[in-house]
Structures are given as C-alpha cells and as structure tokens.
Design a protein around this motif. Structure first.
Motif, PDB file in Angstrom:
ATOM      1  N   TRP A   1     -28.779  60.876 -26.182  1.00  0.00           N
ATOM      2  CA  TRP A   1     -28.551  62.234 -25.668  1.00  0.00           C
ATOM      3  C   TRP A   1     -27.891  63.110 -26.733  1.00  0.00           C
ATOM      4  O   TRP A   1     -28.275  64.257 -26.933  1.00  0.00           O
ATOM      5  CB  TRP A   1     -27.690  62.169 -24.414  1.00  0.00           C
TER       6      TRP A   1
ATOM      7  N   GLY B   1     -23.727  75.688 -23.303  1.00  0.00           N
ATOM      8  CA  GLY B   1     -23.319  74.586 -22.443  1.00  0.00           C
ATOM      9  C   GLY B   1     -24.435  74.103 -21.545  1.00  0.00           C
ATOM     10  O   GLY B   1     -24.682  72.897 -21.423  1.00  0.00           O
TER      11      GLY B   1
ATOM     12  N   ALA C   1     -19.048  70.730 -24.955  1.00  0.00           N
ATOM     13  CA  ALA C   1     -19.978  70.400 -23.874  1.00  0.00           C
ATOM     14  C   ALA C   1     -20.391  68.934 -23.945  1.00  0.00           C
ATOM     15  O   ALA C   1     -20.483  68.250 -22.911  1.00  0.00           O
ATOM     16  CB  ALA C   1     -21.206  71.312 -23.966  1.00  0.00           C
ATOM     17  N   GLY C   2     -20.648  68.456 -25.164  1.00  0.00           N
ATOM     18  CA  GLY C   2     -21.031  67.057 -25.343  1.00  0.00           C
ATOM     19  C   GLY C   2     -19.954  66.099 -24.889  1.00  0.00           C
ATOM     20  O   GLY C   2     -20.235  65.079 -24.247  1.00  0.00           O
TER      21      GLY C   2
ATOM     22  N   ALA D   1     -21.104  70.192 -18.539  1.00  0.00           N
ATOM     23  CA  ALA D   1     -21.231  70.690 -19.908  1.00  0.00           C
ATOM     24  C   ALA D   1     -20.644  72.088 -20.043  1.00  0.00           C
ATOM     25  O   ALA D   1     -19.981  72.400 -21.035  1.00  0.00           O
ATOM     26  CB  ALA D   1     -22.704  70.696 -20.326  1.00  0.00           C
TER      27      ALA D   1
ATOM     28  N   ALA E   1     -27.149  67.524 -27.784  1.00  0.00           N
ATOM     29  CA  ALA E   1     -26.564  68.316 -28.868  1.00  0.00           C
ATOM     30  C   ALA E   1     -27.607  68.567 -29.951  1.00  0.00           C
ATOM     31  O   ALA E   1     -27.643  67.891 -30.981  1.00  0.00           O
ATOM     32  CB  ALA E   1     -25.337  67.601 -29.441  1.00  0.00           C
TER      33      ALA E   1
ATOM     34  N   VAL F   1     -27.139  72.384 -23.746  1.00  0.00           N
ATOM     35  CA  VAL F   1     -26.694  71.081 -24.230  1.00  0.00           C
ATOM     36  C   VAL F   1     -26.720  70.054 -23.100  1.00  0.00           C
ATOM     37  O   VAL F   1     -27.060  68.887 -23.305  1.00  0.00           O
ATOM     38  CB  VAL F   1     -25.279  71.190 -24.840  1.00  0.00           C
ATOM     39  N   ALA F   2     -26.376  70.481 -21.890  1.00  0.00           N
ATOM     40  CA  ALA F   2     -26.355  69.554 -20.760  1.00  0.00           C
ATOM     41  C   ALA F   2     -27.727  68.939 -20.518  1.00  0.00           C
ATOM     42  O   ALA F   2     -27.845  67.756 -20.200  1.00  0.00           O
ATOM     43  CB  ALA F   2     -25.885  70.278 -19.498  1.00  0.00           C
TER      44      ALA F   2
ATOM     45  N   LEU G   1     -24.720  67.891 -14.308  1.00  0.00           N
ATOM     46  CA  LEU G   1     -24.580  67.886 -15.759  1.00  0.00           C
ATOM     47  C   LEU G   1     -24.364  69.279 -16.364  1.00  0.00           C
ATOM     48  O   LEU G   1     -23.468  69.442 -17.195  1.00  0.00           O
ATOM     49  CB  LEU G   1     -25.785  67.205 -16.406  1.00  0.00           C
TER      50      LEU G   1
ATOM     51  N   ALA H   1     -17.715  73.259 -22.500  1.00  0.00           N
ATOM     52  CA  ALA H   1     -17.911  74.358 -23.436  1.00  0.00           C
ATOM     53  C   ALA H   1     -16.868  75.454 -23.236  1.00  0.00           C
ATOM     54  O   ALA H   1     -16.344  76.030 -24.203  1.00  0.00           O
ATOM     55  CB  ALA H   1     -19.320  74.937 -23.267  1.00  0.00           C
TER      56      ALA H   1
ATOM     57  N   VAL I   1     -19.939  65.818 -21.096  1.00  0.00           N
ATOM     58  CA  VAL I   1     -21.025  65.001 -20.568  1.00  0.00           C
ATOM     59  C   VAL I   1     -20.783  63.519 -20.865  1.00  0.00           C
ATOM     60  O   VAL I   1     -21.006  62.651 -20.010  1.00  0.00           O
ATOM     61  CB  VAL I   1     -22.370  65.466 -21.149  1.00  0.00           C
TER      62      VAL I   1
ATOM     63  N   ASN J   1     -20.788  73.133 -28.776  1.00  0.00           N
ATOM     64  CA  ASN J   1     -21.670  71.999 -28.478  1.00  0.00           C
ATOM     65  C   ASN J   1     -20.889  70.705 -28.291  1.00  0.00           C
ATOM     66  O   ASN J   1     -21.162  69.918 -27.383  1.00  0.00           O
ATOM     67  CB  ASN J   1     -22.688  71.814 -29.598  1.00  0.00           C
TER      68      ASN J   1
END
Length: 331
Positions: free
Chosen positions: A184, A251, A100-101, A126, A259, A254-255, A122, A130, A104, A97
C-alpha cells in the motif's frame, strides 16, 4: 493573449482525447485481452458474462480510481506550490502523505484485519492523519504569520518523523499485515472496486470546483503576503482554507491509492511549463495531466510484466525521476 488562450484550449482538448484513447487501450489489454469489438459489445450489454466481469468489476473501477487520484494529487500539489511559492512543494515532501500514511498503517495495526473490508473508514483515517500533519506543520511554522520557507522546512521535518513512525509500526505487524502495508505504501490501486470509487468520488467532486474557484486567490497569494493584503485578500484565512483543501485531497487520495510519490510534484511543474503561471489554466491542465499520467502508469504497470503487476507508485516515481533528470540536464 488570444493566441495563448487558443493554445491552452487546444492543449486541454488534446489531453481529454489522450485520456479517452488511454482508457480504450486500457480496456483492451491486460492478462486477459479483449478485442475492441468485444469491448464495445460488452459496454452496450451484449458481451459475454466473462467480459462483463473483467470490464465492469475489475478494469473500469480501477481506471476511474486512477483518474480521480491522479487529478486529486495533482491539484493538491498545485495548491501547495502556490501557497508556499515553491515549485518543489508537494504533499509527499511536506509530510501530508506520510501523515495520512501513518494513520492508515496505525489503523491496519490496531485492527489487525483487512482494511479493504472497511474501505469507507480508510479515507477518514487518512484525512485525520493528513490534518494532524498539516496542523503540526502550521503551528510549528507560525511566527507572526506563516512564512512559506518555514512551511517547507517544517514540512520536511514532519515528513521524516511520520516516516519513522510508519516503519516502527510496520515492524510490530504480523507478516501478512506488514506485506499489505508495504504494498500500500508503495502506491497501489490493484484490487480496487466500485466501493473505493464511491469513497473517493465525493471528495473530488466537492473540492475540485472550490479549488478552480480559488484560482484568482492563488494568483494573488503568489504576489507575496504584503501585496495580497494590499489587494484586500485575507491572507491567513485564505491560506488555511487552501491548505485544508490540499490536505483533504491528498488524504483521501492516499487512503485509496497509497503513498504515490512525485505525482503532486511533477504534474503542476509540467502544467506550468505548458500554460504559464496563471492558476486558472494551470489547475485545469494539472487535473487532466495528473489523471492521464496515473492512468497511463497503471496501464503500463498492469501489462509490462503480465501476469505480474508493478505497483503504480513505482511507475510514477520512475517517470518523475526521469523528468527531473531531464530538467537538470536542460538547466
């Protein structure tokens, strides 16, 4: 055996009915309440323009997103727990996470614009973050193969590193982008529309059936590497494939939804308590439970302090925290 299958069948039907009921409740309530009769008229094309706007442009896409993210994150957590032999593994703890975070947040920082205008980009950003996190975890964990314990420990370290990088880049942002990234990262699906659904839907439709097909492989891996190899399973090949599926699901989710913590941890744990350790039933139950939990959490977050909203990630974290406190008290 027949009795357990019957119980599992009743549970699955019950979860589907609970999702339908929650959907109906979520359609009715909100800042603008719509009577059930008006909802029905709107759904069949006989409602007012205002009700059509509220239901089809705001509520329905958000509810579909909640169902997709809930099932995706739950299945991702179930895979990771099966691969690592650890019931406390999830995309958040392993650093997927946060990877991926970070991707972004880096995207927001570099574009200095509104990333929602580039929603199709996005999930790719992400997913890239990930995958990078997963590759780092896998490579650092490798020592004549990958030990589940090493995988967990390295994942915790990678999570801490990416979390620190997220904070560094947030501090470099202007106030508007900083606020956007903070909301986000807390886990938020407010403001989503059908474009978000179309961005996430292919990942869920493609990857979930593959996961269900690999349920027997997860059962075999759960027996241990040596036993799995003795049964003819290519352990490292299957582990890499399953990890990729978990990373892709996390991923993409999360996008779109941020998160959202605890979901991939709590849901498989609860599903295992309900239907046992067999992954065929557990994965299906996890997908339905995850969808129901996130939909219910979003409904609560939208309405409990209406017209203000609480990010869905905070509601899920609260529910997850209460659940684990309950487990500690019962243990």
């Amino acid at each position: 055996m027949t009795s357990r299958k019957s119980r599992t069948g009743f549970l699955i039907v019950g979860l589907i009915l609970a999702i339908i009921i929650t959907l109906l409740i979520s359609l009715n309530i909100g800042t603008m309440r719509i009577a059930p009769g008006d909802v029905w008229k709107t759904m069949i094309g006989q409602g007012s323009d205002q009700n059509q706007l509220v239901l089809f442009d705001f509520r329905l896409p958000r509810m579909v997103i909640a169902l997709l993210i809930g099932s995706g994150m739950a299945i991702s957590g179930a895979i990771l727990q099966g691969v690592t032999h650890n019931e406390l593994a999830d995309p958040g703890i392993l650093g997927i996470n946060s990877g991926a975070g970070f991707a972004v947040v880096l995207f927001i920082y570099l574009t200095q614009g509104n990333p929602t205008s580039q929603v199709l980009v996005l999930p790719l950003a992400a997913l890239a973050g990930a995958i990078v996190a997963a590759i780092l975890i896998y490579l650092i964990s490798w020592k004549n193969g990958v030990s589940p314990i090493r995988l967990i420990l390295v994942g915790i370290g990678i999570n801490a590193a990416f979390s620190a990088l997220i904070i560094v880049y947030q501090l470099k942002m202007d106030p508007d982008n900083f606020t956007q990234a903070t909301i986000w990262l807390s886990g938020n699906i407010a403001g989503t529309d059908w474009s978000y659904t179309l961005a996430l839907l292919p990942w869920i439709i493609f990857l979930l059936p593959i996961t269900f097909f690999k349920a027997r492989t997860l059962d075999t891996l759960h027996l241990g590497d040596e036993t799995a190899q003795g049964l003819g399973t290519h352990v490292e090949k299957e582990r890499m494939l399953l990890l990729f599926i978990a990373v892709a699901l996390a991923g993409a989710s999360v996008a779109v939804g941020g998160a959202i913590a605890f979901l991939g941890l709590v849901v498989p744990h609860l599903a295992r308590k309900l239907v046992g350790a067999g992954h065929k039933q557990m994965l299906i139950t996890s997908a339905l439970l995850g969808a129901l939990l996130l939909l219910a959490a979003d409904t609560i977050g939208r309405n409990i302090l209406s017209p203000s909203e609480i990010p869905v990630g905070l509601i899920v974290s609260l529910i997850g925290g209460i659940y684990f406190i309950y487990l500690l008290m019962k243990s």
